[in-house]
Write an enzyme that holds these catalytic residues in place. Structure first.
Site, mmCIF file in Angstrom:
data_model
loop_
_atom_site.group_PDB
_atom_site.id
_atom_site.type_symbol
_atom_site.label_atom_id
_atom_site.label_comp_id
_atom_site.label_asym_id
_atom_site.label_seq_id
_atom_site.Cartn_x
_atom_site.Cartn_y
_atom_site.Cartn_z
ATOM 1 N N LYS A 243 5.677 16.077 50.020
ATOM 2 C CA LYS A 243 5.009 17.006 49.107
ATOM 3 C C LYS A 243 3.491 16.909 49.176
ATOM 4 O O LYS A 243 2.933 15.946 49.680
ATOM 5 C CB LYS A 243 5.541 16.802 47.683
ATOM 6 C CG LYS A 243 6.932 17.440 47.546
ATOM 7 C CD LYS A 243 7.426 17.570 46.146
ATOM 8 C CE LYS A 243 8.773 18.319 46.176
ATOM 9 N NZ LYS A 243 9.463 18.284 44.887
ATOM 10 N N ARG A 277 15.456 12.323 46.703
ATOM 11 C CA ARG A 277 15.692 13.531 47.506
ATOM 12 C C ARG A 277 14.705 13.565 48.658
ATOM 13 O O ARG A 277 13.494 13.617 48.435
ATOM 14 C CB ARG A 277 15.533 14.764 46.609
ATOM 15 C CG ARG A 277 15.836 16.092 47.282
ATOM 16 C CD ARG A 277 15.721 17.230 46.263
ATOM 17 N NE ARG A 277 15.993 18.516 46.865
ATOM 18 C CZ ARG A 277 15.092 19.242 47.521
ATOM 19 N NH1 ARG A 277 13.858 18.820 47.633
ATOM 20 N NH2 ARG A 277 15.426 20.410 48.035
HETATM 21 C C1 7PM Z 1 7.876 24.401 49.293
HETATM 22 C C2 7PM Z 1 7.568 23.836 48.072
HETATM 23 C C3 7PM Z 1 9.049 24.099 49.934
HETATM 24 C C4 7PM Z 1 8.451 22.968 47.477
HETATM 25 C C5 7PM Z 1 9.922 23.220 49.359
HETATM 26 C C6 7PM Z 1 9.627 22.668 48.123
HETATM 27 C C7 7PM Z 1 12.859 19.566 44.452
HETATM 28 C C8 7PM Z 1 14.054 20.276 44.418
HETATM 29 C C9 7PM Z 1 12.664 21.208 45.818
HETATM 30 C C10 7PM Z 1 12.713 18.431 43.604
HETATM 31 C C11 7PM Z 1 14.941 18.868 42.844
HETATM 32 C C12 7PM Z 1 10.762 20.547 48.480
HETATM 33 C C13 7PM Z 1 10.518 21.668 47.489
HETATM 34 N N1 7PM Z 1 12.022 20.153 45.338
HETATM 35 N N2 7PM Z 1 15.094 19.932 43.637
HETATM 36 N N3 7PM Z 1 13.914 21.309 45.274
HETATM 37 N N4 7PM Z 1 13.791 18.135 42.823
HETATM 38 N N5 7PM Z 1 15.952 18.497 42.046
HETATM 39 O O1 7PM Z 1 9.753 19.903 48.836
HETATM 40 O O2 7PM Z 1 11.677 17.749 43.540
HETATM 41 O O3 7PM Z 1 11.870 20.335 48.930
HETATM 42 S S1 7PM Z 1 12.034 22.361 46.940
#
Ligand code: 7PM
Length: 297
Positions: A243, A277
């Site tokens: 992130k 995750r």
């Molecule tokens: C762009 C921005 C692409 C953010 C992908 C993301 C989480 C999640 C995501 C989390 C839970 C990523 C995120 N992040 N579900 N889904 N917790 N429960 O980096 O932090 O995967 S999407």
């Protein structure tokens, strides 16, 4: 002795004192002893842009290969998502999201791994669980129409995540007086809403939602105090992998954030997060071995 057998012997710890009768997904499935180690949730995005060639067949093939490789590396839960929550991403129709996720769920069900469906839509939750998913991961914490009732009917474990605002504009001006207190209070309210809808507490895990309507300082504050979320008594899920806060700390683009992702994975484990995750399952699994060795010393 296999890693799976070894990890069953980990002794109890205050970090894992949670509500009694946790759902088996939060425990070591197939074993008599409860999980005393953090679970690894591997990310599997099924969006046309997540694989090299947009063709349907190739996407499915590559997604299956990635899933099998994660299973090989010791993943506990595969989180399958067909909708991008990226800020500014185009929204996906219900049927299209179902068409993306159901075929891959059908392919990997029966591999002995838990499958979580990353969605906010009631119809997608239902189709995915009917296809073999056994957990729901909802970044909107079951607030969309019908989601709460559908999740209650499906009776599977559910992760409730906090987000301020909507994906499209959530990073424009995030504001909190006390980010930890406010996020925790939201999650407590959503847990209550779940309980009122008939969802047992033993099915629920909570997630502060790193990067979802938070500034760099908010994210840091939440990680520094993630044990306060764990103290609420429900399993805490932490999604920090690759992130932007890691980009700010290490000054690296998204494809060079493995080491910083592993560092925060270890910090989260030590502060009591129970589900991590991640994109990089094999490397995180090594980190977990380090965590467990120290934890049991
Ligand atoms: C762009 C921005 C692409 C953010 C992908 C993301 C989480 C999640 C995501 C989390 C839970 C990523 C995120 N992040 N579900 N889904 N917790 N429960 O980096 O932090 O995967 S999407």
């Amino acid at each position: 002795m296999s890693f799976t057998q070894k990890r069953c012997r980990i002794s109890a710890s205050f970090l894992f004192r949670t509500v009694s009768n946790l759902h088996p997904i939060y425990q070591n499935l197939g074993s008599a002893s409860p999980a005393k180690y953090p679970l690894i949730m591997g990310i599997l995005n099924i969006t046309p842009d997540s694989f090299s060639d947009g063709s349907h067949y190739n996407t499915l093939e590559q997604a299956e290969r990635r899933a099998l490789s994660m299973i090989d590396s010791g993943v506990d839960i595969i989180d399958i998502g067909g909708e991008s929550t990226r800020p500014g991403a185009a929204s996906v129709g219900e049927q299209e999201e179902i068409d993306r996720v159901v075929p891959i769920i059908e392919r990997i069900r029966g591999c002995g791994v838990n499958i979580s469906i990353d969605t906010s839509k009631a119809a997608v939750m239902k189709a995915a669980v009917e296809a073999g998913a056994n957990m729901i991961n909802d970044v909107r914490a079951l607030q969309l129409d019908g989601a709460l009732q559908t999740a209650a009917e499906l009776e599977v474990p559910i992760c409730l995540m906090h987000m301020q605002g909507k994906p499209r504009q959530m990073q424009q001006a995030p504001y909190y007086k006390d980010v930890v207190a406010e996020v925790l209070s939201f999650l407590q309210q959503r847990v209550k809403a779940c309980e009122n809808a008939g969802i047992g507490k033993q099915l629920i895990s909570i997630d502060p939602g790193f990067g979802f309507g938070k500034t760099f300082e908010h994210n840091l504050m939440m990680l520094a105090h993630i044990e306060r979320f764990a103290a609420f008594g429900l399993p805490v899920l932490a999604g920090l992998s690759r992130k932007s806060m890691l980009g700010e700390i290490a000054g690296k683009p998204v494809n060079q954030r493995l080491s910083s992702s592993l560092a925060v994975a270890l910090v989260a484990m030590q502060k009591g997060a129970r589900i991590i995750r991640v994109h990089d399952v094999e490397e995180t699994s090594d980190i977990r071995k380090v965590y467990m060795a120290l934890h049991n010393a």
